[in-house]
Design an enzyme around this catalytic site. Structure first.
Site, short mmCIF file in Angstrom:
data_model
loop_
_atom_site.label_atom_id
_atom_site.label_comp_id
_atom_site.label_asym_id
_atom_site.label_seq_id
_atom_site.Cartn_x
_atom_site.Cartn_y
_atom_site.Cartn_z
N THR A 6 35.60 43.86 48.72
CA THR A 6 36.58 43.20 47.86
C THR A 6 36.26 43.49 46.40
O THR A 6 35.10 43.71 46.04
CB THR A 6 36.61 41.67 48.09
OG1 THR A 6 37.53 41.08 47.15
CG2 THR A 6 35.26 41.01 47.91
N HIS A 10 35.36 36.07 42.86
CA HIS A 10 35.53 34.66 43.26
C HIS A 10 35.52 34.54 44.79
O HIS A 10 34.97 33.59 45.35
CB HIS A 10 36.84 34.09 42.71
CG HIS A 10 36.95 34.22 41.23
ND1 HIS A 10 36.33 33.36 40.36
CD2 HIS A 10 37.60 35.13 40.46
CE1 HIS A 10 36.60 33.72 39.11
NE2 HIS A 10 37.37 34.79 39.15
N ASP A 63 42.90 39.84 53.00
CA ASP A 63 44.14 39.86 52.23
C ASP A 63 44.69 38.44 52.22
O ASP A 63 44.82 37.81 53.28
CB ASP A 63 45.16 40.85 52.80
CG ASP A 63 46.16 41.25 51.73
OD1 ASP A 63 45.77 41.37 50.55
OD2 ASP A 63 47.34 41.44 52.05
P1 ITT Z 1 40.76 42.20 47.05
O1 ITT Z 1 39.98 43.26 46.33
O2 ITT Z 1 39.94 41.45 48.04
O3 ITT Z 1 42.08 42.69 47.64
P2 ITT Z 1 42.51 40.58 45.34
O4 ITT Z 1 42.19 39.68 44.19
O5 ITT Z 1 43.44 41.73 45.11
O6 ITT Z 1 41.10 41.10 45.91
P3 ITT Z 1 44.23 39.57 47.52
O7 ITT Z 1 45.08 40.79 47.43
O8 ITT Z 1 43.71 39.15 48.83
O9 ITT Z 1 42.98 39.67 46.51
O10 ITT Z 1 44.95 38.28 46.95
C1 ITT Z 1 46.13 38.33 46.25
C2 ITT Z 1 46.13 37.35 45.13
O11 ITT Z 1 46.31 36.03 45.67
C3 ITT Z 1 44.84 37.25 44.33
O12 ITT Z 1 44.76 38.22 43.34
C4 ITT Z 1 45.00 35.88 43.72
O13 ITT Z 1 45.88 35.99 42.62
C5 ITT Z 1 45.68 35.11 44.84
N1 ITT Z 1 44.71 34.33 45.61
C6 ITT Z 1 44.14 34.67 46.80
N2 ITT Z 1 43.29 33.73 47.21
C7 ITT Z 1 43.29 32.77 46.27
C8 ITT Z 1 42.61 31.55 46.11
O14 ITT Z 1 41.70 31.13 46.98
N3 ITT Z 1 42.86 30.83 45.02
C9 ITT Z 1 43.77 31.23 44.10
N4 ITT Z 1 44.45 32.37 44.18
C10 ITT Z 1 44.22 33.14 45.24
#
Ligand code: ITT
Length: 224
Positions: A6, A10, A63
């Site tokens: 990832t 966070h 995801d």
């Molecule tokens: P990866 O490298 O793991 O893909 P990412 O930040 O792009 O990291 P995701 O695509 O899984 O993560 O998540 C999409 C968005 O959803 C992420 O950028 C956050 O804006 C939001 N999100 C996911 N989980 C969250 C949480 O626990 N609290 C707040 N926002 C969250």
């Protein structure tokens, strides 16, 4: 040892605390894989398969996204893009537009509502919204697991809540300050990592994965 792929530090912080409780060692790596367009499940499967083959070891990817009922489950799979562009303020504005539209022809009703909330504190007004279902939202998290020469497996976790009327709290990340959990009377942004980790979407998907992983590993150990 499991490697969590990832780019989101966070997520790593939350996952590390969850894995620690099960005594499973977690390593973190940012591989920067390309996410295909599709459901959370599609992305998690493809990412896990790609990373397991590339690194030749067992990996998990995640995801996740925020799904808002009144916005036809937007931003959903576009959560990352939406967070980076319109952000939390943009989501709150979209929710206000919906509130305004649904209140258009009911101006008389608001007099009743005002009277009925005379004695309520600001906090309890949040709880007494006309129809809390209108602000219903859920976070979903899909963990994809894969190891060399096996097909990827996925584990879905969800948590239910509402979109708050304003951002609250400076803990957590991204949508956390606007994700209100009625049972706690707090947003995710007001919860510590440990508190969020007791019931979050990520906790639920990781629990499913870890339970599967532990029992699968024991079976393998017993067979050998
Ligand atoms: P990866 O490298 O793991 O893909 P990412 O930040 O792009 O990291 P995701 O695509 O899984 O993560 O998540 C999409 C968005 O959803 C992420 O950028 C956050 O804006 C939001 N999100 C996911 N989980 C969250 C949480 O626990 N609290 C707040 N926002 C969250």
């Amino acid at each position: 040892m499991i490697t969590f792929i990832t780019g989101n530090k966070h997520k790593v912080k939350e996952a590390e605390e969850i894995f620690q409780k099960f005594n499973i060692e977690l390593e973190h790596m940012d591989l920067g894989y390309i996410e295909p367009q599709g459901t959370l499940e599609d992305v998690a499967k493809a990412g896990a398969k790609y990373a397991a083959e590339k690194l030749n070891k067992p990996v998990i990817v995640e995801d996740a996204g925020l799904f808002i009922k009144a916005l036809n489950w937007f931003p959903g799979t576009y959560s990352s893009f939406v967070q980076d562009t319109i952000g939390n303020k943009g989501i709150l504005n979209l929710m206000n537009d919906i509130d305004d539209a649904s209140n258009c022809d009911t101006s008389n009703n608001s007099i009743d509502i005002d009277n009925s909330t005379d004695n309520l504190t600001d906090d309890s007004i949040d709880d007494s919204i006309d129809n809390p279902k209108d602000r219903y939202a859920e976070f979903r998290s899909v963990i994809g697991y894969c190891a060399p020469n096996i097909e990827p497996k996925i584990f879905l976790g969800k948590v239910q809540g509402q979109i708050a009327f304003e951002e609250k709290g400076n803990k957590g990340f991204a949508f956390d300050p606007i994700f209100y959990v009625p049972e706690k009377n707090k947003t995710f942004g007001e919860l510590s990592t440990s508190e969020k980790n007791q019931f979050s979407h990520r906790k639920n998907s990781l629990d499913l994965f870890i339970n599967w992983y532990i029992s699968n590993n024991n079976e393998n150990n017993n067979e050998s």
